[in-house]
Design a protein around this motif. Structure first.
Motif, mmCIF file in Angstrom:
data_model
loop_
_atom_site.group_PDB
_atom_site.id
_atom_site.type_symbol
_atom_site.label_atom_id
_atom_site.label_comp_id
_atom_site.label_asym_id
_atom_site.label_seq_id
_atom_site.Cartn_x
_atom_site.Cartn_y
_atom_site.Cartn_z
ATOM 1 N N GLU A 132 12.378 11.538 -7.322
ATOM 2 C CA GLU A 132 10.982 11.259 -7.633
ATOM 3 C C GLU A 132 10.610 9.960 -6.930
ATOM 4 O O GLU A 132 11.060 8.881 -7.312
ATOM 5 C CB GLU A 132 10.751 11.131 -9.142
ATOM 6 C CG GLU A 132 9.289 10.962 -9.479
ATOM 7 C CD GLU A 132 9.019 11.097 -10.976
ATOM 8 O OE1 GLU A 132 7.860 10.856 -11.357
ATOM 9 O OE2 GLU A 132 9.929 11.437 -11.733
ATOM 10 N N LEU A 133 9.819 10.074 -5.867
ATOM 11 C CA LEU A 133 9.416 8.900 -5.090
ATOM 12 C C LEU A 133 8.498 8.009 -5.920
ATOM 13 O O LEU A 133 7.764 8.489 -6.783
ATOM 14 C CB LEU A 133 8.720 9.347 -3.809
ATOM 15 C CG LEU A 133 9.612 10.133 -2.841
ATOM 16 C CD1 LEU A 133 8.775 10.758 -1.735
ATOM 17 C CD2 LEU A 133 10.681 9.233 -2.261
ATOM 18 N N VAL A 134 8.549 6.712 -5.625
ATOM 19 C CA VAL A 134 7.758 5.719 -6.363
ATOM 20 C C VAL A 134 6.542 5.330 -5.524
ATOM 21 O O VAL A 134 6.710 4.837 -4.405
ATOM 22 C CB VAL A 134 8.613 4.470 -6.673
ATOM 23 C CG1 VAL A 134 7.788 3.428 -7.395
ATOM 24 C CG2 VAL A 134 9.846 4.848 -7.464
ATOM 25 N N PRO A 135 5.318 5.549 -6.023
ATOM 26 C CA PRO A 135 4.132 5.141 -5.269
ATOM 27 C C PRO A 135 4.144 3.635 -5.006
ATOM 28 O O PRO A 135 4.598 2.856 -5.844
ATOM 29 C CB PRO A 135 2.961 5.517 -6.186
ATOM 30 C CG PRO A 135 3.513 6.536 -7.120
ATOM 31 C CD PRO A 135 4.965 6.187 -7.289
ATOM 32 N N ALA A 136 3.647 3.228 -3.838
ATOM 33 C CA ALA A 136 3.625 1.815 -3.457
ATOM 34 C C ALA A 136 2.371 1.527 -2.656
ATOM 35 O O ALA A 136 1.725 2.444 -2.146
ATOM 36 C CB ALA A 136 4.869 1.482 -2.632
ATOM 37 N N GLU A 137 2.033 0.248 -2.566
ATOM 38 C CA GLU A 137 0.903 -0.178 -1.736
ATOM 39 C C GLU A 137 1.418 -1.174 -0.711
ATOM 40 O O GLU A 137 2.104 -2.130 -1.076
ATOM 41 C CB GLU A 137 -0.177 -0.844 -2.597
ATOM 42 C CG GLU A 137 -0.915 0.129 -3.481
ATOM 43 C CD GLU A 137 -2.092 -0.542 -4.176
ATOM 44 O OE1 GLU A 137 -2.782 -1.355 -3.550
ATOM 45 O OE2 GLU A 137 -2.289 -0.233 -5.360
ATOM 46 N N PRO A 138 1.105 -0.963 0.556
ATOM 47 C CA PRO A 138 1.585 -1.896 1.579
ATOM 48 C C PRO A 138 1.028 -3.286 1.355
ATOM 49 O O PRO A 138 -0.149 -3.458 1.031
ATOM 50 C CB PRO A 138 1.094 -1.293 2.893
ATOM 51 C CG PRO A 138 0.046 -0.304 2.528
ATOM 52 C CD PRO A 138 0.279 0.083 1.106
ATOM 53 N N GLY A 139 1.897 -4.278 1.448
ATOM 54 C CA GLY A 139 1.472 -5.658 1.291
ATOM 55 C C GLY A 139 1.426 -6.147 -0.148
ATOM 56 O O GLY A 139 1.532 -7.321 -0.411
#
Length: 98
Positions: free
Chosen positions: A84-91
Protein backbone atom coordinates in the motif's frame (compact mmCIF):
# COMPACT_ATOMS: atom_id res chain seq x y z
CA UNK A 1 -18.18 -12.96 -12.60
CA UNK A 2 -14.98 -14.10 -10.87
CA UNK A 3 -12.65 -14.33 -13.87
CA UNK A 4 -10.39 -11.56 -12.53
CA UNK A 5 -9.77 -13.61 -9.37
CA UNK A 6 -7.88 -16.29 -11.32
CA UNK A 7 -4.24 -15.87 -10.26
CA UNK A 8 -1.93 -14.93 -13.12
CA UNK A 9 1.81 -15.42 -12.87
CA UNK A 10 3.51 -12.00 -12.91
CA UNK A 11 5.60 -11.62 -15.99
CA UNK A 12 3.78 -14.27 -18.01
CA UNK A 13 2.48 -13.25 -21.41
CA UNK A 14 -0.94 -14.71 -20.69
CA UNK A 15 -1.21 -12.78 -17.41
CA UNK A 16 -0.33 -9.51 -19.13
CA UNK A 17 -2.86 -10.07 -21.90
CA UNK A 18 -5.56 -10.98 -19.35
CA UNK A 19 -5.11 -7.71 -17.44
CA UNK A 20 -5.03 -5.67 -20.65
CA UNK A 21 -8.38 -7.15 -21.70
CA UNK A 22 -9.92 -6.31 -18.33
CA UNK A 23 -8.84 -2.68 -18.52
CA UNK A 24 -10.23 -2.31 -22.05
CA UNK A 25 -13.63 -3.59 -20.91
CA UNK A 26 -13.77 -1.32 -17.87
CA UNK A 27 -14.06 -4.35 -15.56
CA UNK A 28 -10.68 -3.75 -13.93
CA UNK A 29 -10.73 -4.99 -10.31
CA UNK A 30 -10.03 -2.54 -7.47
CA UNK A 31 -6.60 -2.87 -5.85
CA UNK A 32 -6.66 -5.15 -2.81
CA UNK A 33 -4.99 -2.49 -0.62
CA UNK A 34 -7.65 0.15 0.04
CA UNK A 35 -5.27 3.13 0.03
CA UNK A 36 -4.11 2.34 -3.51
CA UNK A 37 -7.65 2.80 -4.82
CA UNK A 38 -7.37 6.52 -4.00
CA UNK A 39 -4.25 6.95 -6.14
CA UNK A 40 -4.04 7.87 -9.81
CA UNK A 41 -1.29 8.36 -12.41
CA UNK A 42 0.66 11.54 -11.70
CA UNK A 43 0.26 11.25 -7.92
CA UNK A 44 3.38 11.37 -5.74
CA UNK A 45 3.98 8.48 -3.35
CA UNK A 46 6.54 6.77 -1.13
CA UNK A 47 7.09 3.04 -0.66
CA UNK A 48 6.46 2.28 3.04
CA UNK A 49 9.23 -0.34 3.28
CA UNK A 50 11.81 1.39 1.07
CA UNK A 51 12.34 5.01 2.23
CA UNK A 52 15.73 4.96 0.49
CA UNK A 53 13.91 4.96 -2.87
CA UNK A 54 12.76 8.52 -2.20
CA UNK A 55 9.78 10.25 -3.70
CA UNK A 56 8.00 8.48 -6.55
CA UNK A 57 5.46 9.48 -9.16
CA UNK A 58 2.87 7.00 -10.42
CA UNK A 59 3.26 6.45 -14.16
CA UNK A 60 0.42 3.94 -14.70
CA UNK A 61 -2.05 1.71 -12.89
CA UNK A 62 -3.39 -1.40 -14.61
CA UNK A 63 -5.28 -3.67 -12.25
CA UNK A 64 -3.06 -4.31 -9.26
CA UNK A 65 0.11 -3.38 -11.20
CA UNK A 66 1.33 0.11 -10.35
CA UNK A 67 4.33 1.53 -12.19
CA UNK A 68 6.16 4.18 -10.14
CA UNK A 69 9.21 6.24 -11.09
CA UNK A 70 11.23 6.75 -7.87
CA UNK A 71 13.99 9.35 -7.37
CA UNK A 72 16.64 6.86 -6.27
CA UNK A 73 15.40 3.56 -7.69
CA UNK A 74 14.07 4.46 -11.12
CA UNK A 75 10.98 2.84 -12.60
CA UNK A 76 9.58 0.05 -10.42
CA UNK A 77 6.55 -2.20 -10.92
CA UNK A 78 4.63 -2.45 -7.62
CA UNK A 79 2.11 -5.20 -6.85
CA UNK A 80 -0.81 -3.28 -5.37
CA UNK A 81 -2.11 -6.49 -3.76
CA UNK A 82 1.01 -6.59 -1.57
CA UNK A 83 2.13 -2.97 -1.03
CA UNK A 84 0.00 0.00 0.00
CA UNK A 85 1.82 3.09 -1.27
CA UNK A 86 1.88 6.19 0.93
CA UNK A 87 0.64 9.44 -0.68
CA UNK A 88 3.22 12.25 -0.56
CA UNK A 89 3.68 15.84 -1.69
CA UNK A 90 6.94 16.95 -3.28
CA UNK A 91 8.80 19.43 -1.13
CA UNK A 92 6.44 19.05 1.84
CA UNK A 93 7.02 15.41 2.82
CA UNK A 94 10.48 14.64 4.15
CA UNK A 95 11.74 11.11 3.81
CA UNK A 96 11.12 9.13 7.01
CA UNK A 97 14.19 8.86 9.23
CA UNK A 98 15.31 5.36 10.18
Amino acid sequence: MLLYRIPAVLGSHAGYRFHALLSRNGDDPMPEKAGNAMLMPGAFVRHPDRPDWGLGQIQSMIGHRITVNFENAGKVLIDGNVVELVPAEPGRDAAPQS
